[in-house]
Scaffold this motif. Sequence first.
Motif, PDB file in Angstrom:
ATOM      1  N   ILE A  85       0.873  -1.169   0.000  1.00  0.00           N
ATOM      2  CA  ILE A  85       0.000   0.000   0.000  1.00  0.00           C
ATOM      3  C   ILE A  85       0.911   1.220   0.000  1.00  0.00           C
ATOM      4  N   ILE A  86       0.845   1.970  -1.097  1.00  0.00           N
ATOM      5  CA  ILE A  86       1.807   3.024  -1.362  1.00  0.00           C
ATOM      6  C   ILE A  86       1.097   4.379  -1.355  1.00  0.00           C
ATOM      7  N   ALA A  87       1.432   5.212  -0.384  1.00  0.00           N
ATOM      8  CA  ALA A  87       0.857   6.556  -0.271  1.00  0.00           C
ATOM      9  C   ALA A  87       1.701   7.547  -1.057  1.00  0.00           C
ATOM     10  N   MET A  88       1.033   8.518  -1.634  1.00  0.00           N
ATOM     11  CA  MET A  88       1.740   9.535  -2.406  1.00  0.00           C
ATOM     12  C   MET A  88       2.387  10.596  -1.526  1.00  0.00           C
ATOM     13  N   ASP A  89       1.874  10.787  -0.307  1.00  0.00           N
ATOM     14  CA  ASP A  89       2.490  11.762   0.581  1.00  0.00           C
ATOM     15  C   ASP A  89       2.220  11.403   2.037  1.00  0.00           C
ATOM     16  N   THR A  90       2.813  12.151   2.933  1.00  0.00           N
ATOM     17  CA  THR A  90       2.718  11.875   4.368  1.00  0.00           C
ATOM     18  C   THR A  90       1.280  11.972   4.868  1.00  0.00           C
ATOM     19  N   GLN A  91       0.535  12.978   4.403  1.00  0.00           N
ATOM     20  CA  GLN A  91      -0.856  13.120   4.841  1.00  0.00           C
ATOM     21  C   GLN A  91      -1.698  11.946   4.354  1.00  0.00           C
ATOM     22  N   ASN A  92      -1.467  11.499   3.111  1.00  0.00           N
ATOM     23  CA  ASN A  92      -2.187  10.325   2.613  1.00  0.00           C
ATOM     24  C   ASN A  92      -1.915   9.117   3.492  1.00  0.00           C
ATOM     25  N   ALA A  93      -0.658   8.925   3.895  1.00  0.00           N
ATOM     26  CA  ALA A  93      -0.301   7.781   4.753  1.00  0.00           C
ATOM     27  C   ALA A  93      -1.047   7.856   6.081  1.00  0.00           C
ATOM     28  N   LYS A  94      -1.128   9.057   6.662  1.00  0.00           N
ATOM     29  CA  LYS A  94      -1.866   9.220   7.922  1.00  0.00           C
ATOM     30  C   LYS A  94      -3.347   8.932   7.731  1.00  0.00           C
ATOM     31  N   ASP A  95      -3.911   9.429   6.626  1.00  0.00           N
ATOM     32  CA  ASP A  95      -5.336   9.202   6.350  1.00  0.00           C
ATOM     33  C   ASP A  95      -5.635   7.727   6.117  1.00  0.00           C
ATOM     34  N   ILE A  96      -4.741   7.042   5.423  1.00  0.00           N
ATOM     35  CA  ILE A  96      -4.918   5.601   5.193  1.00  0.00           C
ATOM     36  C   ILE A  96      -4.942   4.867   6.525  1.00  0.00           C
ATOM     37  N   SER A  97      -4.006   5.179   7.394  1.00  0.00           N
ATOM     38  CA  SER A  97      -3.958   4.527   8.709  1.00  0.00           C
ATOM     39  C   SER A  97      -5.247   4.775   9.489  1.00  0.00           C
ATOM     40  N   ARG A  98      -5.779   5.982   9.400  1.00  0.00           N
ATOM     41  CA  ARG A  98      -7.045   6.300  10.069  1.00  0.00           C
ATOM     42  C   ARG A  98      -8.192   5.472   9.471  1.00  0.00           C
ATOM     43  N   ILE A  99      -8.240   5.395   8.149  1.00  0.00           N
ATOM     44  CA  ILE A  99      -9.290   4.626   7.476  1.00  0.00           C
ATOM     45  C   ILE A  99      -9.186   3.145   7.830  1.00  0.00           C
ATOM     46  N   PHE A 100      -7.955   2.649   7.926  1.00  0.00           N
ATOM     47  CA  PHE A 100      -7.751   1.234   8.259  1.00  0.00           C
ATOM     48  C   PHE A 100      -8.052   0.947   9.721  1.00  0.00           C
ATOM     49  N   GLY A 101      -8.126   1.960  10.554  1.00  0.00           N
ATOM     50  CA  GLY A 101      -8.532   1.790  11.941  1.00  0.00           C
ATOM     51  C   GLY A 101      -7.661   0.848  12.747  1.00  0.00           C
TER      52      GLY A 101
END
Length: 155
Positions: A85-101
């Motif tokens: 799972i590859i995020a384009m930026d730091t904020q995307n990575a944080k948002d993904i982690s939040r979505i994944f709970g």
Amino acid sequence: MIRVLFVCLGNICRSPMAEAVMRHKVKEAGLEHAVTVDSAGTGDWHIGKPPHAGTRNILDQNKVPYDGIRARQVTAMDADRFDYIIAMDTQNAKDISRIFGGQRAHVIRLLDLLVEETSKDVPDPYYTGNFELVYRLIDDACDRLLSKIRQDHQL
């Protein structure tokens, strides 16, 4: 099957560009039987839409097909469905982690693969307009990602 997911904010610029570039590299390497590629956005504004015109233009200039790519939103289920799972930026990575709970998916930023790059965030061409720079970064990082996948899975 090894599954790769690229994630950005709206899934119309960076992540569909990365999906198209990576699909193209996988096909050129003859690994379509082993690697599948998808993309998604953390937001829901563009669901169902094709890539941004700037993304389509730069992909056309580089003869990279993008047929069938449509925006979708990342979901908690993606944590289990994808190996990379590859995020384009730091904020995307944080948002993904939040979505994944808190699910134990391993998320990396795309530019973590380019150790020589000082910034680890792929600039968003939706705001900057610089699709050429984004393409260069994505193209280089996808080469490294494909090498990593080949090494990790002995392909």
